[in-house]
Motif scaffolding. Sequence first.
Motif, PDB file in Angstrom:
ATOM      1  N   LEU A 120      18.613 145.026 -50.944  1.00  0.00           N
ATOM      2  CA  LEU A 120      19.118 145.061 -52.259  1.00  0.00           C
ATOM      3  C   LEU A 120      19.694 146.432 -52.720  1.00  0.00           C
ATOM      4  CD1 LEU A 120      19.680 143.689 -54.997  1.00  0.00           C
ATOM      5  CD2 LEU A 120      17.574 144.408 -55.858  1.00  0.00           C
ATOM      6  N   HIS A 121      19.035 147.637 -51.966  1.00  0.00           N
ATOM      7  CA  HIS A 121      19.582 148.876 -52.133  1.00  0.00           C
ATOM      8  C   HIS A 121      21.149 148.866 -51.315  1.00  0.00           C
ATOM      9  CE1 HIS A 121      20.293 153.024 -51.149  1.00  0.00           C
ATOM     10  NE2 HIS A 121      20.436 152.925 -50.132  1.00  0.00           N
ATOM     11  N   ARG A 122      21.165 148.310 -50.389  1.00  0.00           N
ATOM     12  CA  ARG A 122      22.692 148.338 -49.719  1.00  0.00           C
ATOM     13  C   ARG A 122      23.347 147.321 -50.365  1.00  0.00           C
ATOM     14  NH1 ARG A 122      18.897 147.900 -45.056  1.00  0.00           N
ATOM     15  NH2 ARG A 122      19.634 145.531 -44.667  1.00  0.00           N
ATOM     16  N   VAL A 123      23.094 146.236 -50.998  1.00  0.00           N
ATOM     17  CA  VAL A 123      23.864 145.480 -51.984  1.00  0.00           C
ATOM     18  C   VAL A 123      24.491 146.404 -53.104  1.00  0.00           C
ATOM     19  CG1 VAL A 123      24.079 143.554 -53.359  1.00  0.00           C
ATOM     20  CG2 VAL A 123      22.818 143.408 -51.190  1.00  0.00           C
TER      21      VAL A 123
ATOM     22  N   ARG B  68      37.064 142.477 -52.051  1.00  0.00           N
ATOM     23  CA  ARG B  68      36.677 143.427 -51.031  1.00  0.00           C
ATOM     24  C   ARG B  68      35.270 143.906 -51.104  1.00  0.00           C
ATOM     25  NH1 ARG B  68      37.386 147.994 -48.647  1.00  0.00           N
ATOM     26  NH2 ARG B  68      37.125 150.347 -49.036  1.00  0.00           N
ATOM     27  N   ALA B  69      34.504 143.867 -52.271  1.00  0.00           N
ATOM     28  CA  ALA B  69      33.121 144.205 -52.407  1.00  0.00           C
ATOM     29  C   ALA B  69      32.354 142.985 -51.472  1.00  0.00           C
ATOM     30  CB  ALA B  69      32.761 144.252 -53.736  1.00  0.00           C
ATOM     31  N   THR B  70      32.835 141.820 -51.728  1.00  0.00           N
ATOM     32  CA  THR B  70      32.252 140.741 -50.662  1.00  0.00           C
ATOM     33  C   THR B  70      32.246 141.057 -49.589  1.00  0.00           C
ATOM     34  OG1 THR B  70      32.386 139.003 -52.721  1.00  0.00           O
ATOM     35  CG2 THR B  70      32.153 138.374 -50.273  1.00  0.00           C
ATOM     36  N   THR B  71      33.373 141.320 -49.041  1.00  0.00           N
ATOM     37  CA  THR B  71      33.734 141.776 -47.481  1.00  0.00           C
ATOM     38  C   THR B  71      32.777 142.834 -47.110  1.00  0.00           C
ATOM     39  OG1 THR B  71      35.814 141.046 -47.654  1.00  0.00           O
ATOM     40  CG2 THR B  71      35.424 142.675 -46.023  1.00  0.00           C
ATOM     41  N   LEU B  72      32.708 143.946 -47.877  1.00  0.00           N
ATOM     42  CA  LEU B  72      31.819 144.886 -47.355  1.00  0.00           C
ATOM     43  C   LEU B  72      30.280 144.489 -47.532  1.00  0.00           C
ATOM     44  CD1 LEU B  72      33.192 147.870 -49.455  1.00  0.00           C
ATOM     45  CD2 LEU B  72      33.471 147.293 -47.030  1.00  0.00           C
ATOM     46  N   LEU B  73      29.887 143.627 -48.516  1.00  0.00           N
ATOM     47  CA  LEU B  73      28.387 143.283 -48.335  1.00  0.00           C
ATOM     48  C   LEU B  73      28.040 142.280 -47.307  1.00  0.00           C
ATOM     49  CD1 LEU B  73      28.313 142.055 -52.348  1.00  0.00           C
ATOM     50  CD2 LEU B  73      27.191 143.844 -51.227  1.00  0.00           C
ATOM     51  N   ARG B  74      29.189 141.552 -46.855  1.00  0.00           N
ATOM     52  CA  ARG B  74      28.842 140.649 -45.777  1.00  0.00           C
ATOM     53  C   ARG B  74      28.791 141.375 -44.629  1.00  0.00           C
ATOM     54  NH1 ARG B  74      32.247 135.555 -47.895  1.00  0.00           N
ATOM     55  NH2 ARG B  74      30.709 134.595 -49.243  1.00  0.00           N
TER      56      ARG B  74
END
Length: 186
Positions: free
Chosen positions: A34-37, A177-183
């Motif tokens: 969750l920290h990384r998210v 863009r945030a979703t791309t980084l999350l994945r």
Amino acid sequence: MPRQIFQLKMSLAGTRPQVWRRVLVPAGYTLDRLHRVAQHAMGWRDCHLHSFEIDAVQYGEPDPDGELALHDELDARLDAVLGKGSRFSYTYDFGDWWEHELVVEDALTADPDERYPVCLAGERACPPEGIGGPVGYQALLEALADQTAAGLGNPRHAMLRDWAGPTFDPSGFDPHRATTLLRRFC
């Protein structure tokens, strides 16, 4: 049994207008994940310490010197410490003290055709690292908004604008863009 997904809203305390994100994360994630998210959804660079507080219990990376009484975030699964309606905090950068208020808005069944985590929505860009916390960020917003001759010539305003860089847009945020980084990184 189908996987459970938590819908979380993260709001950056002390910012006006509010900087926030809404994300879907597997309930089986640990607080470390969750920290990384939080880092990638918000737009931080993960170059400072952090901690979570859930029901008056502090979680984070264990302190090798034992000076900080933190429970290991690797040992805490979201579904073991949180549920629908839970409110908790995440603090990033103990110098600038960026406190995030989080709420589990919903607990859902995972869509088998979806990849998680996902950033559903959000508003406003993450403040630049090292800007000085909410007070420094407010000063930056004022410097960016002051386009008068006096404001453009103000040395403090110029320093803040330089710190943020020429491409910083406080209103900009792209959930895709945030979703791309999350994945990619979570």
